[in-house]
Design a protein around this motif. Structure first.
Motif, PDB file in Angstrom:
ATOM      1  N   ASN A   1       0.798  -1.232   0.000  1.00 28.78           N
ATOM      2  CA  ASN A   1       0.000   0.000   0.000  1.00 28.78           C
ATOM      3  C   ASN A   1       0.827   1.278   0.000  1.00 28.78           C
ATOM      4  N   VAL A   2       1.981   1.259   0.662  1.00 24.82           N
ATOM      5  CA  VAL A   2       2.804   2.469   0.719  1.00 24.82           C
ATOM      6  C   VAL A   2       3.765   2.519  -0.474  1.00 24.82           C
ATOM      7  N   ARG A   3       4.424   1.401  -0.730  1.00 24.22           N
ATOM      8  CA  ARG A   3       5.435   1.392  -1.799  1.00 24.22           C
ATOM      9  C   ARG A   3       4.829   1.200  -3.181  1.00 24.22           C
ATOM     10  N   GLU A   4       3.966   0.170  -3.338  1.00 22.82           N
ATOM     11  CA  GLU A   4       3.484  -0.186  -4.671  1.00 22.82           C
ATOM     12  C   GLU A   4       2.283   0.659  -5.117  1.00 22.82           C
ATOM     13  N   LYS A   5       1.208   0.632  -4.358  1.00 25.31           N
ATOM     14  CA  LYS A   5      -0.022   1.314  -4.788  1.00 25.31           C
ATOM     15  C   LYS A   5       0.113   2.834  -4.746  1.00 25.31           C
ATOM     16  N   ALA A   6       0.588   3.381  -3.631  1.00 32.06           N
ATOM     17  CA  ALA A   6       0.667   4.838  -3.484  1.00 32.06           C
ATOM     18  C   ALA A   6       1.972   5.412  -4.043  1.00 32.06           C
ATOM     19  N   SER A   7       2.957   4.538  -4.323  1.00 28.16           N
ATOM     20  CA  SER A   7       4.270   4.974  -4.836  1.00 28.16           C
ATOM     21  C   SER A   7       4.879   6.079  -3.977  1.00 28.16           C
ATOM     22  N   LEU A   8       4.757   5.918  -2.653  1.00 34.47           N
ATOM     23  CA  LEU A   8       5.248   6.950  -1.731  1.00 34.47           C
ATOM     24  C   LEU A   8       6.645   6.646  -1.193  1.00 34.47           C
ATOM     25  N   ALA A   9       7.084   5.399  -1.308  1.00 33.02           N
ATOM     26  CA  ALA A   9       8.347   5.036  -0.661  1.00 33.02           C
ATOM     27  C   ALA A   9       9.199   4.185  -1.592  1.00 33.02           C
ATOM     28  N   TYR A  10      10.514   4.410  -1.520  1.00 32.74           N
ATOM     29  CA  TYR A  10      11.455   3.581  -2.262  1.00 32.74           C
ATOM     30  C   TYR A  10      11.645   2.241  -1.558  1.00 32.74           C
ATOM     31  N   TYR A  11      11.468   2.236  -0.270  1.00 34.43           N
ATOM     32  CA  TYR A  11      11.431   1.010   0.518  1.00 34.43           C
ATOM     33  C   TYR A  11      10.555   1.281   1.724  1.00 34.43           C
ATOM     34  N   ALA A  12       9.986   0.226   2.283  1.00 38.29           N
ATOM     35  CA  ALA A  12       9.162   0.363   3.500  1.00 38.29           C
ATOM     36  C   ALA A  12       9.157  -0.982   4.212  1.00 38.29           C
ATOM     37  N   PHE A  13       9.508  -0.974   5.502  1.00 40.61           N
ATOM     38  CA  PHE A  13       9.585  -2.224   6.251  1.00 40.61           C
ATOM     39  C   PHE A  13       9.247  -1.973   7.719  1.00 40.61           C
ATOM     40  N   ALA A  14       8.944  -3.056   8.425  1.00 42.28           N
ATOM     41  CA  ALA A  14       8.767  -3.019   9.883  1.00 42.28           C
ATOM     42  C   ALA A  14       9.753  -4.009  10.491  1.00 42.28           C
ATOM     43  N   ARG A  15      10.318  -3.645  11.648  1.00 40.45           N
ATOM     44  CA  ARG A  15      11.338  -4.473  12.296  1.00 40.45           C
ATOM     45  C   ARG A  15      11.129  -4.430  13.806  1.00 40.45           C
ATOM     46  N   LEU A  16      11.177  -5.591  14.444  1.00 39.88           N
ATOM     47  CA  LEU A  16      11.036  -5.661  15.900  1.00 39.88           C
ATOM     48  C   LEU A  16      12.395  -5.594  16.587  1.00 39.88           C
ATOM     49  N   GLU A  17      12.450  -4.922  17.737  1.00 39.99           N
ATOM     50  CA  GLU A  17      13.570  -5.079  18.677  1.00 39.99           C
ATOM     51  C   GLU A  17      12.975  -5.847  19.846  1.00 39.99           C
ATOM     52  N   LYS A  18      13.067  -7.167  19.760  1.00 39.59           N
ATOM     53  CA  LYS A  18      12.263  -8.015  20.635  1.00 39.59           C
ATOM     54  C   LYS A  18      12.673  -7.950  22.094  1.00 39.59           C
ATOM     55  N   PHE A  19      13.931  -7.580  22.372  1.00 37.66           N
ATOM     56  CA  PHE A  19      14.393  -7.585  23.761  1.00 37.66           C
ATOM     57  C   PHE A  19      14.010  -6.307  24.511  1.00 37.66           C
TER      58      PHE A  19
ATOM     59  N   ILE B   1       3.283   9.350   6.343  1.00 38.73           N
ATOM     60  CA  ILE B   1       2.932   9.034   7.736  1.00 38.73           C
ATOM     61  C   ILE B   1       1.455   8.679   7.847  1.00 38.73           C
ATOM     62  N   ASN B   2       0.613   9.417   7.170  1.00 39.77           N
ATOM     63  CA  ASN B   2      -0.831   9.146   7.233  1.00 39.77           C
ATOM     64  C   ASN B   2      -1.162   7.751   6.728  1.00 39.77           C
ATOM     65  N   ILE B   3      -0.562   7.368   5.606  1.00 40.15           N
ATOM     66  CA  ILE B   3      -0.901   6.061   5.045  1.00 40.15           C
ATOM     67  C   ILE B   3      -0.274   4.925   5.857  1.00 40.15           C
ATOM     68  N   ILE B   4       0.880   5.178   6.464  1.00 37.37           N
ATOM     69  CA  ILE B   4       1.464   4.169   7.355  1.00 37.37           C
ATOM     70  C   ILE B   4       0.559   3.940   8.559  1.00 37.37           C
ATOM     71  N   MET B   5       0.095   5.027   9.164  1.00 31.88           N
ATOM     72  CA  MET B   5      -0.789   4.895  10.328  1.00 31.88           C
ATOM     73  C   MET B   5      -2.105   4.228   9.936  1.00 31.88           C
ATOM     74  N   GLU B   6      -2.537   4.426   8.693  1.00 25.31           N
ATOM     75  CA  GLU B   6      -3.748   3.746   8.213  1.00 25.31           C
ATOM     76  C   GLU B   6      -3.543   2.232   8.182  1.00 25.31           C
ATOM     77  N   GLN B   7      -2.326   1.797   7.864  1.00 25.47           N
ATOM     78  CA  GLN B   7      -2.037   0.356   7.827  1.00 25.47           C
ATOM     79  C   GLN B   7      -2.092  -0.239   9.235  1.00 25.47           C
ATOM     80  N   LEU B   8      -1.546   0.479  10.212  1.00 27.16           N
ATOM     81  CA  LEU B   8      -1.628   0.005  11.601  1.00 27.16           C
ATOM     82  C   LEU B   8      -3.079  -0.055  12.059  1.00 27.16           C
TER      83      LEU B   8
END
Length: 431
Positions: free
Chosen positions: A293-311, A330-337
């Motif tokens: 949704n952020v990278r492909e459909k909206a073409s807003l980002a060259y890359y987009a990822f989520a990463r956990l710091e589990k500790f 930021i708006n579309i990222i928050m929409e995904q959450l």
């Protein structure tokens, strides 16, 4: 793949993973340290010890010795897992069973003992030349972080997000502290590590646990272990969060957005398994909401990822964007959450998330270093779950569980690295 844990005593645990998958034997000595005010000293010590030891006083001597051990690999490092530093000393050698000459594994143990316990000394401390050179190397390593803008933005987001918490300390230390480093204190910290830091010894390969115990006890019999330090548990819950925004300016051609979230879940919690799937649904690969949704459909980002710091109970979202797409992204990222929290998870997103996690974990089982890192993480959180068991727990996660953990995730900090306008500045909004 079962790991056998042998308690040696004096704060030393021997972890042996017998497997016929590898023709080599990999061992890592991992000293646990609190990420306290000595963190710069902790980070420097493995690099200084790598320079030489009794019998092998120079890097050239060590290289020749590795060649004599049929191309053995020796390395050191430092990691951050939650609010602790791990000082690591590792070797990989060909298994004796594949050689006409026997005793290579025993020689590896004795060599690591010399590196760890018998460094090159002068005037009652480390060799000054080695300390001076490794200080400069560490400074260069810290400075070089800015060359990787993705990692730099994530590190800066974590520092701003955890300001006042131990986790904000950079794993390789502080340049100002290196400039003012006290050489006598460096040796004192080293002695404290050897005498009191909890030590995990990992051995992976086609080996017998009792033989490994015997080799360890023979080669490290003179190790001077006294009182055992207790490392405080990482503080990972922070429920009252007022989001803040930090903008930093540099000469960059692409904006680097890093968003830090508090999950209020760490790797020892039952909710961790659905949290893994949640993170993967959001930004774990081409199947994820951020990618689609952020990278492909909206073409807003060259890359987009989520990463956990589990500790530490954190999640980071990273995106490379055009400077003028900041608010929109930021708006579309928050929409995904928000969509995940509402249960709007497509079947292919959910299945893709689980498959991506399982594939990654299965891949780690083919790499001795990754297996050691996984079980080292288990040691940090006092867990005994195997990689195979973790895979089964992930496969058992339901969509409802993912939706439930989604409500724990709270935005803490937005960090944006943008192009320079008026010189290097940092802007802040929020608490």
């Amino acid at each position: 793949m079962h790991i056998e844990s042998l308690d040696i005593g004096k704060g030393i645990r021997l972890r042996v993973l017998p497997t016929k998958k590898f023709k080599t034997v990999t061992m890592s000595f991992c000293f646990h340290r609190d990420l306290d005010e000595d963190y710069t000293y902790n980070a420097l010590i493995p690099a200084v010890l790598k320079r030489g030891c009794e019998g092998f006083e120079t890097l050239k001597d060590i290289e020749r010795h590795m060649e004599s051990l049929y191309g053995a690999v020796f390395d050191v490092g430092v990691q951050k897992k939650g609010e602790r530093q791990i000082l690591r000393f590792s070797m990989e050698v060909v298994n004796d069973d594949y050689l006409a000459e026997q005793g290579i594994l025993a020689q590896a143990f004795y060599f690591l003992n010399r590196v760890i316990n018998r460094p090159v000394l002068e005037d009652g401390g480390f060799k000054k030349e080695y300390v001076s050179q490794e200080k400069e190397n560490m400074k260069n390593r810290i400075r070089s972080l800015v060359n990787d803008k993705i990692q730099y933005s994530l590190e800066r987001c974590a520092q701003e997000m955890c300001r006042g918490e131990k986790y904000s300390r950079y794993v390789f230390g502080d340049i100002n502290e290196l400039d003012n480093l006290d050489s006598s204190k460096l040796y004192s910290v080293y002695r404290d590590i050897m005498q009191s830091s909890p030590l995990d010894v990992f051995v992976v390969g086609d080996v017998q646990p009792e033989k490994i115990r015997l080799l360890f006890e023979q080669s490290f019999s003179t190790m001077d272990r006294k009182r055992m330090a207790t490392i405080p548990k990482t503080v990972y819950k922070k429920l009252q969060v007022v989001p803040k925004t930090v903008t930093e300016e540099m000469d960059v051609n692409q904006g680097k957005l890093a968003m830090g979230f508090r999950t209020n879940i760490n790797a020892a919690d039952e909710e961790y398994f659905p949290l893994l799937v949640y993170s993967s649904v959001l930004g774990g690969g081409p199947h994820s909401k951020l990618f689609i949704n952020v990278r492909e459909k909206a073409s807003l980002a060259y890359y987009a990822f989520a990463r956990l710091e589990k500790f530490k109970g954190l999640m980071f979202i990273g995106a490379g964007i055009d400077f003028d797409k900041y608010d929109q992204t930021i708006n579309i990222i928050m929409e995904q959450l928000d969509a995940v929290a509402k249960g709007q998870i497509a079947q292919q997103e959910f299945e893709g998330a689980i498959n991506a996690l399982v594939t990654s974990l299965k891949g780690s089982m083919d790499q001795p270093s990754q297996l050691i890192d996984y079980y080292l993480g288990n040691s940090v959180i006092d867990s005994d779950i195997t990689v195979e068991e973790l895979i089964e727990r992930i496969k058992a996660v339901t969509v409802d569980q993912v939706v439930e953990v989604a409500h724990n995730v709270k935005l803490d900090t937005i960090y944006f690295l943008r192009n320079r306008k008026r010189g290097y500045v940092v802007h802040e909004k929020g608490n």
